[in-house]
Structure formats: C-alpha cells, structure tokens
Design an enzyme around this catalytic site. Structure first.
Site, PDB file in Angstrom:
ATOM      1  N   PRO A 274      -5.146  53.105  21.681  1.00 29.10           N
ATOM      2  CA  PRO A 274      -5.592  54.261  22.480  1.00 29.10           C
ATOM      3  C   PRO A 274      -4.750  54.568  23.704  1.00 29.10           C
ATOM      4  O   PRO A 274      -5.038  55.527  24.417  1.00 29.10           O
ATOM      5  CB  PRO A 274      -7.003  53.849  22.896  1.00 29.10           C
ATOM      6  N   ASP A 292       1.791  56.578  16.370  1.00 23.85           N
ATOM      7  CA  ASP A 292       0.593  56.045  15.730  1.00 23.85           C
ATOM      8  C   ASP A 292       0.386  56.750  14.399  1.00 23.85           C
ATOM      9  O   ASP A 292       0.787  57.906  14.221  1.00 23.85           O
ATOM     10  CB  ASP A 292      -0.649  56.225  16.614  1.00 23.85           C
ATOM     11  N   CYS A 387      -3.581  40.792  19.623  1.00 26.88           N
ATOM     12  CA  CYS A 387      -4.744  40.162  20.253  1.00 26.88           C
ATOM     13  C   CYS A 387      -5.456  39.199  19.302  1.00 26.88           C
ATOM     14  O   CYS A 387      -6.677  39.145  19.251  1.00 26.88           O
ATOM     15  CB  CYS A 387      -5.720  41.204  20.784  1.00 26.88           C
TER      16      CYS A 387
END
Length: 460
Positions: A274, A292, A387
């Site tokens: 985002p 993206d 992550c």
C-alpha cells in the site's frame, strides 16, 4: 443441582425449540453472529481475515454492520485468534467430553463468547445472553443452548483462574517452525508477545521526538513514533490530515533506510502497495517508480501519496516480466510472503497459512529476486525484504542468490543504519527482527514485526 453438573448433564440434550430472534431486535446480536461466521471462515476455510473484514469488499454479513459493530467484530476475532489455545483449554475444562466432531459452528460460537468474557471490556452477561440467543437461532446449535448458557456462566465466574492456564495459541507446525529457527527460549518469547495487542507505529516526516511529545507517544531508536493507545479515530490525530505521518511498523521502515542517500536517484519499489516504503523513498528525495500487479492496490497507494503530498510514478505490471526502458539506480523488492512476522497484527496468519505455502512463497521470492537484480544498473543497489519469520523465505533466498549469481555481492548492514540496533544484525550482515525484539518494560510499547532484509550490489 450445581452449575457444573448442569453443564455436563445438558450436553447434547435436545431442547425445546425457541422462536428465532431477528438480529435487529437484539443490539449486538448481529455482530456476534458475524464474528462466529468469520471465525469459522478463518479456521475451516483458511480465509484471510483482512479480506473478510475489508470495509469495501468484505464478507456480506460484515458489510451489513455499522462502523461500531464492525469494530466490535474485529476486536472479538483478534482476541479469539490470539488466545485460541487458552480459550480451547478453558472450554475443555467446562465439559466432561469433547464436543461432537461435526459441531464446528458450536465451537466457534463458544470461542467468540469466551473471547469477550476473557479479553474484552464488555459485560459478561451480555456475552452469555447473546451467545444463547445465537445458539437458539441456529438449527445446528439449538439443542446445545442450555449447555452454552451453563458453560459460559462458569467461564465468567472462574475466568481469573482459567485465564492464567498455560496453553499454546498457535498450530503445532507454527510453534515447531519458530523453535527450529530461533530455539525454545526465543520462540517462547515470540509467542508470548504475539498474544498481546500491538502498538501503533508511525513514520513521521519531521522530528520524531517532537511528534512523540505532540502525540503522547515514544520516539524509537529507528526514528519511528510509537503509540500504545489511540483515543478515537486514527484519522483524528494531529498531523493526519496534513500528511505529516503514516502508519508503518518500525520493522517495516528498516529496508528503505538501507539505500543511504538516494536524493535524485531513480529507485523502483517493485511490490509497492500500500505504499509505506514508497512514501519513505519519495520523502528521501528519490525519483520513485512504484510497481504493483493490482490496480486496486495501486489506487490505494496513490490515495496515500496524495494525502502525504508525495510523488511517485505508478506502474501496474507483473514484476516477473517487467522490462523498463532503462535500468534503475536502486530497487527495493519487499516480496510477497507468508506474513508470519505480523501475527501480532494479523492473528489469523498461523491458521490460514501452511508449511507448503511457505515453500511455494520462497520459490516465488527467489524467482522475483532473480529478475529484480536485472533491473538495476551496474554498481546499483538491491534491497530484498519480507515480513516472514521463516528463514526459508529470507536467509535461504539471499544465500541462494549469492551462490548462483556472480554479478551480485552482499553489502552487510551496519547497526548505525538501523538506529544502533546491533542485535538485529546477523553474522552475515542481514537484518533479522522478531516480535520479541525492541523490548520495553511496558508490553504495550514492546516488540516489532518479524522482518528480514538483505542488501546487495550489482557488480557488472
């Protein structure tokens, strides 16, 4: 007859059917019914909680709720998933035999109510009464309504002792993967902090200490500002409307810091939405291309940049075949991953991902990184991050790239580049954070997302 005996004797006994109650006739009933349905979707169908509770395209039952009830549903599900093992153990102590194998809807209903009783600041009586009403309204659970009532009333009375019962709140595979990667002690610390509500971290344009004082937060050594609690809506905080900060876990802010001085350099953020890292790069003065695959995610990124008054070129494209007209000075690949480092914020992850998913994602990351290094000029910098807590998605991908591509060399990260947090630097020079790092005496201000980052240079 004691309540305990009633709990056991009423288990499975047929009850007189109750007249169904419309959800709108009982305040809060629709929210509890929705929470039960969505918990089932997470556990039984491995559906992402973010997707189910998306405010634009979420589950129809969730979309039918007002903002207040949506917040309640998210709070219930967060508590139910973070503490699933504890809740399961507590319910098990209330009944003399396991619930029927096919009574999955009943189990989810009990978990939703128990989460409210144990972890939310709501009246226990309301949680019990609404659960009984929901049971009576569901043909699958109607015959268990008296048992639901007795179990939950006992949970309410005995919650102080039951809450302290030790239990594992994640699937066995997830705990085993943590132990294998970090050892028993560190794995236990990760699991302990993951069961707690996370703080809110902000990346600020101005001085972190000034913003920490203004917002009543804590300036972290990484340069982020941390808030333990927020009164009211996040959007009502000073500086939001003016675009002075954005929400970004402090660990997620580290990869973009590894480029050093990038003013006026052409930098590509290859999986950008985002847009937190895109914003960091733009704020640092880079000429950013944000790539993206999703048009909707890019739309959200552009809206975020507009609020922040930052500029970046946006490109909707498949990174695997992306072929720019000229190479970039630097590229950031924050690759798609299992997100196992974000369990504190996304407690559904252990229940919606599998070891097989991790293996597939690691293979995808390797493929994307192989292509990403071709997009940077000779002498340029590549930062690879994600992550995930699993070394298969981080350390292994980086090691394999170095082994098979002689044009790429590792540039070790120094502690000074990440706020002096030397404990996050591995012996190879990678960055590796876990939720148990960045400890604070106050658990509400402690921890960070699990993240991996490696920096490379293209030699030729």
């Amino acid at each position: 007859m004691s309540s305990e005996r009633a709990t056991k004797r009423n288990f499975g006994r047929k009850q007189k059917p109750a007249d169904p109650i419309e959800a709108e006739d009982r305040p809060g009933l629709a929210a509890r019914q929705c929470a039960t349905r969505l918990l089932g979707a997470v556990i039984e169908k491995h559906t992402s909680l973010d997707g189910l509770t998306d405010n634009n395209n979420g589950h129809p039952q969730y979309m039918a709720l007002d903002d207040r009830d949506r917040s309640l549903v998210r709070a219930i599900l967060g508590a139910a998933l973070r503490n699933r093992g504890t809740i399961e153990a507590a319910i098990g102590r209330m009944i003399d035999r396991p619930l029927p194998e096919n009574a999955v809807a009943l189990k989810h209903l009990l978990h939703v109510a128990a989460a409210q009783i144990f972890y939310l600041d709501l009246p226990d009586r309301a949680a019990v009464d609404l659960a009984v009403t929901a049971a009576n309204n569901d043909p699958r659970n109607r015959r268990f309504a008296s048992m639901v009532n007795a179990v939950l009333r006992r949970l309410s009375r005995e919650k102080e002792s039951l809450e302290r019962a030790s239990a594992t709140n994640v699937p066995a595979w997830f705990e085993a993967s943590l132990v294998a990667a970090y050892g028993k002690e560190k794995a236990a610390a990760i699991l302990e902090i993951q069961a707690k509500e996370p703080p809110v971290d902000l990346t600020v344009k101005g001085d972190p200490k000034e913003w920490a004082e203004r917002l009543g937060g804590l300036a972290l050594p990484t340069g982020s500002v941390r808030l333990a609690t927020i009164e009211g809506a996040l959007t009502s905080l000073p500086g939001f409307a003016e675009g002075e900060w954005w929400v970004q876990d402090t660990a997620a802010s580290l990869p973009a810091k590894l480029f050093g001085d990038i003013k006026d350099k052409r930098v590509a953020d290859l999986c950008a939405a985002p847009g937190g890292k895109t914003a960091q790069l733009a704020q640092a003065g880079a000429k950013v291309t944000a790539l993206d695959l999703s048009a909707n995610r890019l739309k959200r990124l552009r809206a975020n940049l507009e609020r922040l008054q930052l500029n970046a070129e946006t490109v909707e494209a498949n990174l695997a075949i992306y072929d720019p007209a000229e190479p970039f000075d630097a590229v950031l690949l924050d690759a798609p991953c299992s997100s196992t480092g974000t369990v504190r914020r996304h407690p559904d992850v252990p229940w919606t991902k599998t070891p097989e998913d991790i293996a597939k994602l690691a293979a995808l990351q390797a493929k994307l990184l192989d292509h990403a290094v071709t997009l940077v000029r000779a002498g340029g910098t590549i930062v690879f991050s994600n992550c995930s807590l699993d070394p298969l998605e981080g350390e292994s991908v980086a090691k394999d790239l170095l082994a098979k591509n002689p044009a790429i060399e590792l540039v070790p990260v120094t502690a000074e580049e990440i706020g002096g947090l030397a404990e996050l630097i591995t012996k190879e020079g990678y960055v590796r954070s876990t939720p148990a790092d960045l400890a604070n005496d106050d658990p509400a201000l402690s921890g960070m997302d699990g993240f991996f980052a490696a920096r490379f240079r293209r030699k030729y």
